[in-house]
Design an enzyme around this catalytic site. Structure first.
Site, PDB file in Angstrom:
ATOM      1  N   HIS A 124      30.983  -8.276 -22.002  1.00  0.00           N
ATOM      2  CA  HIS A 124      31.020  -8.395 -23.352  1.00  0.00           C
ATOM      3  C   HIS A 124      29.601  -8.789 -23.910  1.00  0.00           C
ATOM      4  CE1 HIS A 124      35.294  -9.470 -23.035  1.00  0.00           C
ATOM      5  NE2 HIS A 124      35.131  -8.208 -23.576  1.00  0.00           N
ATOM      6  N   ASP A 130      36.440   1.057 -20.427  1.00  0.00           N
ATOM      7  CA  ASP A 130      37.782   1.419 -21.088  1.00  0.00           C
ATOM      8  C   ASP A 130      37.252   2.840 -21.367  1.00  0.00           C
ATOM      9  OD1 ASP A 130      39.544  -1.011 -21.504  1.00  0.00           O
ATOM     10  OD2 ASP A 130      37.530  -1.474 -21.910  1.00  0.00           O
TER      11      ASP A 130
HETATM   12  P1  AMP Z   1      38.084  -6.176 -24.616  1.00  0.00           P
HETATM   13  O1  AMP Z   1      37.816  -6.763 -23.360  1.00  0.00           O
HETATM   14  O2  AMP Z   1      39.348  -5.204 -24.563  1.00  0.00           O
HETATM   15  O3  AMP Z   1      38.102  -6.981 -25.632  1.00  0.00           O
HETATM   16  O4  AMP Z   1      36.953  -5.194 -24.776  1.00  0.00           O
HETATM   17  C1  AMP Z   1      36.063  -5.188 -25.803  1.00  0.00           C
HETATM   18  C2  AMP Z   1      35.164  -4.318 -25.500  1.00  0.00           C
HETATM   19  O5  AMP Z   1      34.162  -4.718 -24.215  1.00  0.00           O
HETATM   20  C3  AMP Z   1      35.336  -3.029 -25.061  1.00  0.00           C
HETATM   21  O6  AMP Z   1      34.556  -1.913 -25.675  1.00  0.00           O
HETATM   22  C4  AMP Z   1      35.209  -2.995 -23.506  1.00  0.00           C
HETATM   23  O7  AMP Z   1      35.187  -1.590 -23.056  1.00  0.00           O
HETATM   24  C5  AMP Z   1      34.071  -3.632 -23.421  1.00  0.00           C
HETATM   25  N1  AMP Z   1      34.224  -4.189 -21.886  1.00  0.00           N
HETATM   26  C6  AMP Z   1      35.293  -4.886 -21.372  1.00  0.00           C
HETATM   27  N2  AMP Z   1      35.046  -5.124 -19.944  1.00  0.00           N
HETATM   28  C7  AMP Z   1      33.854  -4.663 -19.807  1.00  0.00           C
HETATM   29  C8  AMP Z   1      32.977  -4.731 -18.779  1.00  0.00           C
HETATM   30  N3  AMP Z   1      33.176  -5.232 -17.540  1.00  0.00           N
HETATM   31  N4  AMP Z   1      31.836  -4.053 -18.716  1.00  0.00           N
HETATM   32  C9  AMP Z   1      31.225  -3.363 -19.927  1.00  0.00           C
HETATM   33  N5  AMP Z   1      32.030  -3.328 -20.979  1.00  0.00           N
HETATM   34  C10 AMP Z   1      33.312  -4.239 -21.020  1.00  0.00           C
END
Ligand code: AMP
Length: 272
Positions: free
Chosen positions: A32, A145
């Protein structure tokens, strides 16, 4: 100082200058942080949202168990010099009696959509709703994702939304495991085994014939019986169609469980 906002009314009162937007469900990590850093670099102002969206979880999924770490999230936002942190109550996003949902047909039905019915409907709906409230110029999502990125790009194109979707590379641990808020649920042993997912994606890189490529990746995954594979598929981008040879843009997608913890990953093939 990061300003915390709780209501749609507070959002409406923000100055209407160019805004970069990073939507998340909190439990923030360096993946993030990478999105936030890019937004802070590219926009005069950055808004981070933290909202665990009930409509994207199925009845048997981990909505109530999903980690909520507001103080640490705020500290990370401060560290990254984020201007605003929007952390609404569910009523702000879905006022009582809400009945409107966004569906991106076909793309929402395959891969994760097959195993998480309604998930991408929830994702598309909340992101559309957040776009409407935040009115960002650019919005940042992680390739981690990838299906979500594809669904949202299609929604933005079909509805002609005035926002540009920026996709950022997956941030990984040194051993290749993609960072995820759910990694904290892994036992020490599972954590040690989890990089097999990335190794399987890499094992598939040089092969063009999808059946051979999948066999290689599956053989790699089979070395760790604790990983319960849900799907392993190669599909074209951006239409997510099944293909038998890797030609043009395509990616390999994987999902599975260590115990109750569901992990996903993917890799885009380098174009020939
Ligand atoms: P979330 O973890 O579902 O809250 O994801 C929020 C945003 O962060 C989304 O756009 C995810 O694709 C992104 N995200 C989560 N994990 C990663 C990672 N390891 N690398 C890059 N972006 C990430």
């Amino acid at each position: 100082m990061t300003q915390v906002l709780r209501t749609a009314a507070e959002l409406r009162a923000l100055p209407r200058e160019s805004l970069g937007f990073v939507p998340t469900m909190g439990a923030l990590h360096e993946g993030h942080a990478a999105l936030l850093r890019r937004s802070v670099q590219e926009n005069p102002r950055t808004l981070l949202s933290v909202f665990v969206n009930p409509t994207q979880f199925g009845p048997a999924e981990d909505f109530s168990r999903y980690p909520r770490t507001f103080e640490a999230d705020l500290a990370l936002a401060e560290r990254e010099k984020v201007d605003y942190l929007f952390a609404p109550l569910p009523e702000e996003i879905y006022p009582p009696g809400w009945r409107t949902f966004i569906e991106v047909e076909k793309l929402q039905e395959v891969l994760c959509g097959k195993y998480r019915p309604g998930h991408f409907r929830g994702v598309a709906t909340v992101v559309h709703r957040l776009f409407q409230l935040v009115r960002p110029h650019k919005a940042y999502f992680g390739q981690k994702d990838l299906q979500q990125c594809v669904v949202l790009e299609k929604m933005v194109a079909d509805l002609g939304l005035p926002v540009s979707i920026e996709i950022c590379p997956t941030v990984r641990e040194q051993d290749g495991l993609a960072l995820s808020s759910r990694n904290r649920y892994l036992t020490a042993e599972e954590r040690e085994q989890a990089p097999v997912i990335y190794r399987a994606l890499l094992a598939a890189q040089e092969e063009k014939e999808v059946s051979l490529l999948l066999a290689r990746a599956r053989a790699m995954l089979a070395q760790v019986p604790a990983f319960e594979l849900q799907y392993l598929e190669v599909r074209s981008l951006p239409n997510l169609e099944e293909i038998s040879r890797v030609e043009g843009r395509a990616a390999i997608f994987v999902a599975g469980y260590f115990g109750k913890t569901r992990l996903i990953d993917n890799r885009i093939f380098k174009s020939a």
